[in-house]
Design a protein around this motif. Structure first.
Motif, mmCIF file in Angstrom:
data_model
loop_
_atom_site.group_PDB
_atom_site.id
_atom_site.type_symbol
_atom_site.label_atom_id
_atom_site.label_comp_id
_atom_site.label_asym_id
_atom_site.label_seq_id
_atom_site.Cartn_x
_atom_site.Cartn_y
_atom_site.Cartn_z
ATOM 1 N N ASP A 83 0.598 -0.838 -0.352
ATOM 2 C CA ASP A 83 0.070 -0.312 0.142
ATOM 3 C C ASP A 83 0.645 1.128 0.069
ATOM 4 O O ASP A 83 0.521 2.121 0.495
ATOM 5 N N LEU A 84 2.092 1.113 -0.588
ATOM 6 C CA LEU A 84 2.797 2.533 -0.409
ATOM 7 C C LEU A 84 2.187 3.365 -1.747
ATOM 8 O O LEU A 84 1.177 3.285 -2.280
ATOM 9 N N THR A 85 2.325 4.515 -1.570
ATOM 10 C CA THR A 85 1.903 5.823 -2.345
ATOM 11 C C THR A 85 2.932 5.264 -3.871
ATOM 12 O O THR A 85 3.208 4.552 -3.476
ATOM 13 N N ILE A 86 1.870 6.465 -4.588
ATOM 14 C CA ILE A 86 2.156 6.446 -6.098
ATOM 15 C C ILE A 86 3.707 6.872 -6.298
ATOM 16 O O ILE A 86 4.942 5.926 -6.544
ATOM 17 N N SER A 87 4.043 7.766 -5.326
ATOM 18 C CA SER A 87 5.363 8.545 -5.552
ATOM 19 C C SER A 87 6.072 7.394 -4.829
ATOM 20 O O SER A 87 7.370 7.316 -5.144
ATOM 21 N N GLN A 88 5.834 6.962 -3.401
ATOM 22 C CA GLN A 88 6.594 5.681 -2.796
ATOM 23 C C GLN A 88 7.245 4.954 -4.312
ATOM 24 O O GLN A 88 8.465 4.639 -4.379
ATOM 25 N N VAL A 89 6.559 4.664 -5.340
ATOM 26 C CA VAL A 89 6.714 2.591 -6.037
ATOM 27 C C VAL A 89 7.595 3.699 -6.700
ATOM 28 O O VAL A 89 8.684 3.086 -6.764
ATOM 29 N N ALA A 90 7.206 5.154 -7.353
ATOM 30 C CA ALA A 90 8.287 5.504 -7.851
ATOM 31 C C ALA A 90 9.559 5.904 -7.609
ATOM 32 O O ALA A 90 11.161 5.572 -8.811
ATOM 33 N N GLY A 91 9.616 5.955 -5.991
ATOM 34 C CA GLY A 91 11.078 6.511 -6.008
ATOM 35 C C GLY A 91 12.095 4.619 -5.419
ATOM 36 O O GLY A 91 13.051 5.199 -6.503
ATOM 37 N N ARG A 92 11.263 3.768 -5.091
ATOM 38 C CA ARG A 92 11.990 2.179 -5.539
ATOM 39 C C ARG A 92 12.817 1.935 -6.179
ATOM 40 O O ARG A 92 13.010 1.284 -6.135
ATOM 41 N N CYS A 93 11.601 2.258 -7.318
ATOM 42 C CA CYS A 93 11.834 2.222 -8.293
ATOM 43 C C CYS A 93 12.538 2.527 -9.027
ATOM 44 O O CYS A 93 12.725 2.344 -10.837
ATOM 45 N N GLY A 94 13.308 3.831 -9.119
ATOM 46 C CA GLY A 94 14.560 4.747 -9.458
ATOM 47 C C GLY A 94 14.000 5.174 -10.287
ATOM 48 O O GLY A 94 15.230 6.080 -11.327
ATOM 49 N N PHE A 95 12.495 5.991 -10.565
ATOM 50 C CA PHE A 95 12.023 6.905 -11.293
ATOM 51 C C PHE A 95 12.702 8.494 -10.244
ATOM 52 O O PHE A 95 12.636 8.507 -9.412
ATOM 53 N N ALA A 96 13.108 9.520 -11.312
ATOM 54 C CA ALA A 96 13.649 10.421 -10.700
ATOM 55 C C ALA A 96 12.554 11.388 -10.456
ATOM 56 O O ALA A 96 12.688 12.356 -9.011
ATOM 57 N N ARG A 115 -3.351 -0.426 -9.792
ATOM 58 C CA ARG A 115 -3.574 -0.740 -8.664
ATOM 59 C C ARG A 115 -4.750 -1.166 -7.886
ATOM 60 O O ARG A 115 -5.476 -2.256 -8.168
ATOM 61 N N HIS A 116 -5.736 -0.395 -8.849
ATOM 62 C CA HIS A 116 -7.535 -0.269 -9.224
ATOM 63 C C HIS A 116 -7.679 -1.603 -9.772
ATOM 64 O O HIS A 116 -8.627 -2.748 -8.808
ATOM 65 N N ARG A 117 -7.313 -2.088 -9.921
ATOM 66 C CA ARG A 117 -7.529 -3.794 -11.248
ATOM 67 C C ARG A 117 -6.489 -5.314 -10.154
ATOM 68 O O ARG A 117 -7.290 -5.582 -10.418
ATOM 69 N N PHE A 118 -5.492 -4.775 -10.348
ATOM 70 C CA PHE A 118 -4.711 -5.784 -9.819
ATOM 71 C C PHE A 118 -4.157 -5.688 -8.482
ATOM 72 O O PHE A 118 -4.256 -7.350 -7.568
ATOM 73 N N GLN A 119 -4.372 -5.107 -7.490
ATOM 74 C CA GLN A 119 -4.153 -5.118 -5.900
ATOM 75 C C GLN A 119 -5.006 -5.190 -5.464
ATOM 76 O O GLN A 119 -6.566 -5.534 -5.655
ATOM 77 N N VAL A 120 -4.547 -6.951 -5.119
ATOM 78 C CA VAL A 120 -6.187 -7.150 -3.840
ATOM 79 C C VAL A 120 -5.918 -7.100 -2.185
ATOM 80 O O VAL A 120 -7.101 -7.209 -1.960
ATOM 81 N N VAL A 121 -5.048 -7.853 -1.872
ATOM 82 C CA VAL A 121 -5.049 -7.535 -0.378
ATOM 83 C C VAL A 121 -3.214 -6.466 -1.036
ATOM 84 O O VAL A 121 -2.144 -6.680 -1.069
ATOM 85 N N ALA A 122 -3.400 -5.942 0.728
ATOM 86 C CA ALA A 122 -2.316 -5.064 1.297
ATOM 87 C C ALA A 122 -1.552 -5.666 2.350
ATOM 88 O O ALA A 122 -2.376 -5.860 3.322
ATOM 89 N N PRO A 123 -0.747 -5.281 3.286
ATOM 90 C CA PRO A 123 0.077 -6.027 3.971
ATOM 91 C C PRO A 123 -0.836 -5.036 5.044
ATOM 92 O O PRO A 123 -1.258 -5.954 6.276
ATOM 93 N N SER A 124 -1.321 -4.418 5.362
ATOM 94 C CA SER A 124 -2.653 -3.744 6.064
ATOM 95 C C SER A 124 -3.992 -3.959 5.895
ATOM 96 O O SER A 124 -4.460 -3.584 6.631
ATOM 97 N N GLY A 125 -4.049 -4.955 5.222
ATOM 98 C CA GLY A 125 -5.584 -5.073 5.479
ATOM 99 C C GLY A 125 -5.937 -5.441 3.325
ATOM 100 O O GLY A 125 -5.246 -4.881 2.761
ATOM 101 N N LEU A 126 -7.639 -4.986 3.184
ATOM 102 C CA LEU A 126 -8.164 -5.007 2.567
ATOM 103 C C LEU A 126 -8.013 -3.844 1.607
ATOM 104 O O LEU A 126 -8.250 -2.459 2.563
ATOM 105 N N VAL A 127 -7.908 -3.840 0.712
ATOM 106 C CA VAL A 127 -7.870 -1.789 -0.003
ATOM 107 C C VAL A 127 -9.046 -1.263 -0.100
ATOM 108 O O VAL A 127 -9.671 -1.874 -0.361
ATOM 109 N N ASP A 128 -9.335 -0.189 0.611
ATOM 110 C CA ASP A 128 -10.332 0.510 0.402
ATOM 111 C C ASP A 128 -9.377 1.024 -1.030
ATOM 112 O O ASP A 128 -9.288 2.132 -0.687
ATOM 113 N N ARG A 129 -10.442 1.075 -1.725
ATOM 114 C CA ARG A 129 -10.791 1.330 -3.298
ATOM 115 C C ARG A 129 -10.932 3.217 -3.250
ATOM 116 O O ARG A 129 -11.164 4.071 -3.642
ATOM 117 N N HIS A 130 -11.742 3.366 -2.160
ATOM 118 C CA HIS A 130 -12.753 5.257 -2.016
ATOM 119 C C HIS A 130 -12.151 5.389 -1.854
ATOM 120 O O HIS A 130 -12.385 6.793 -1.605
#
Length: 338
Positions: A281-294, A315-330
């Motif tokens: 459940d990392l934020t989009i910007s955190q994912v970008a940083g961990r993957c090396g996008f400046a 993420r909306h289509r393919f994430q099922v469960v995050a470490p914190s539990g079920l993802v709240d898409r709203h």
């Protein structure tokens, strides 16, 4: 409309799952439809009727091609190991061309896209096929824009899907277009599918994307990429890790891996980003940083170019469960661009 007529053209040596996968989706949707909705009518036709042996030895029943006269809602063309013979069958190719002219939409599974292209139906259009045959298709049909990445491509009335099981994903997308997302998802659940995949999802899993070359210096460079995705990865540094000149490294890398070093780095970054979007459940910007996008904007451009989706849509289509539990898409807290 009393029914949606799905006509599947079957030929000797076609792959059974290319045929049965999509029609099981349509049949299951029929069983879940409300009484007021328009059901699918499924007709299998073949020049080899009444019994057609598939490549696996499974025999399917079919009516003669003449039984498919009249308007067609969806014409479905499967692939199969006998495709070279099918492409030489001018009567079959001509029949597909004529039947497409009276069809609302035309769909293919796996190598079935070759038959559509052979009939000239995909000229000037974007299409996909099984990844193993995408280069052959592009070479044989230069008027077709072949995209080897997506699991299916929708261009106008033509829908082409990739290898074998992706015909199921494509059929679910057709059900969604006809009857809405709720029925498509209910159909997927009833068929006990792990998830309903969007057409923009790559044919290649993140694991396959990360397969390493046999050549030791190139493999060393690839391993270093996988361990350092969060850092800048200039090609000169990869060449140094491989103990090769920059020019020789680029040449050997392309020969061994099938892509340039820069393209490999970008695809590997995207593969890692997909894993993080699906499983954290990392934020989009955190994912970008961990993957090396400046910059997050660079991540969005690269992700969209590769998969045809934004990271948030993926993420909306393919994430099922995050470490914190079920993802709240709203309640998406990330403020990155949509």
């Amino acid at each position: 409309m009393l029914e949606r007529r799905v006509v599947v053209v079957v030929y000797r040596g076609a792959m059974a799952l290319d045929i049965t996968g999509p029609i099981e989706v349509f049949d299951t949707a029929n069983r879940l439809l409300a009484p007021s909705d328009t059901p699918y009518r499924i007709d299998l036709v073949s020049a080899d009727a009444p019994l057609v042996r598939t490549s696996s030895g499974v025999t399917v029943g079919a009516s003669p091609l003449e039984a498919a006269e009249g308007a067609i809602d969806t014409l479905l063309v499967p692939g199969g190991w006998s495709l070279p013979d099918a492409l030489r069958d001018r009567a079959l190719v001509s029949w597909i061309d004529r039947a497409a002219g009276r069809s609302r939409r035309v769909a293919s599974v796996c190598g079935g896209s070759f038959l559509l292209a052979e009939a000239g139906l995909l000229d000037g259009r974007r299409a996909t096929t099984h990844w193993a045959y995408s280069e052959a298709m592009a070479g044989r049909y230069p008027k077709v824009t072949v995209d080897a990445e997506p699991i299916f491509v929708w261009d106008g009335p033509f829908v082409t899907s990739a290898g074998v099981s992706t015909g199921i994903d494509m059929a679910l997308a057709l059900v969604e277009a006809d009857h809405g997302a709720a029925l498509a998802l209910e159909t997927a659940r009833f068929l006990v599918l792990f998830l309903k995949r969007h057409g923009g999802q790559s044919q290649f899993s993140a694991v396959l994307d990360a397969q390493l070359a046999d050549h030791p210096p190139i493999r060393t460079a690839q391993e270093w990429v996988l361990e350092n995705l969060h850092h800048p990865l200039p090609v000169a540094e990869l060449a140094r890790r491989a103990n090769m000149s920059l020019r020789n490294f680029a040449r050997v890398f392309r020969r061994e891996v099938g892509t340039t070093p820069g393209q490999y780095v970008e695809r590997t970054r995207i593969a890692r980003a997909r894993e993080l979007l699906e499983t954290t459940d990392l934020t989009i910007s955190q994912v970008a940083g961990r993957c090396g996008f400046a910059a997050t904007e660079t991540f969005f451009r690269s992700f969209g170019r590769t998969l045809g989706l934004t990271p948030k849509e993926y993420r909306h289509r393919f994430q099922v469960v995050a470490p914190s539990g079920l993802v709240d898409r709203h309640h998406e807290t990330d403020r990155s661009p949509a």
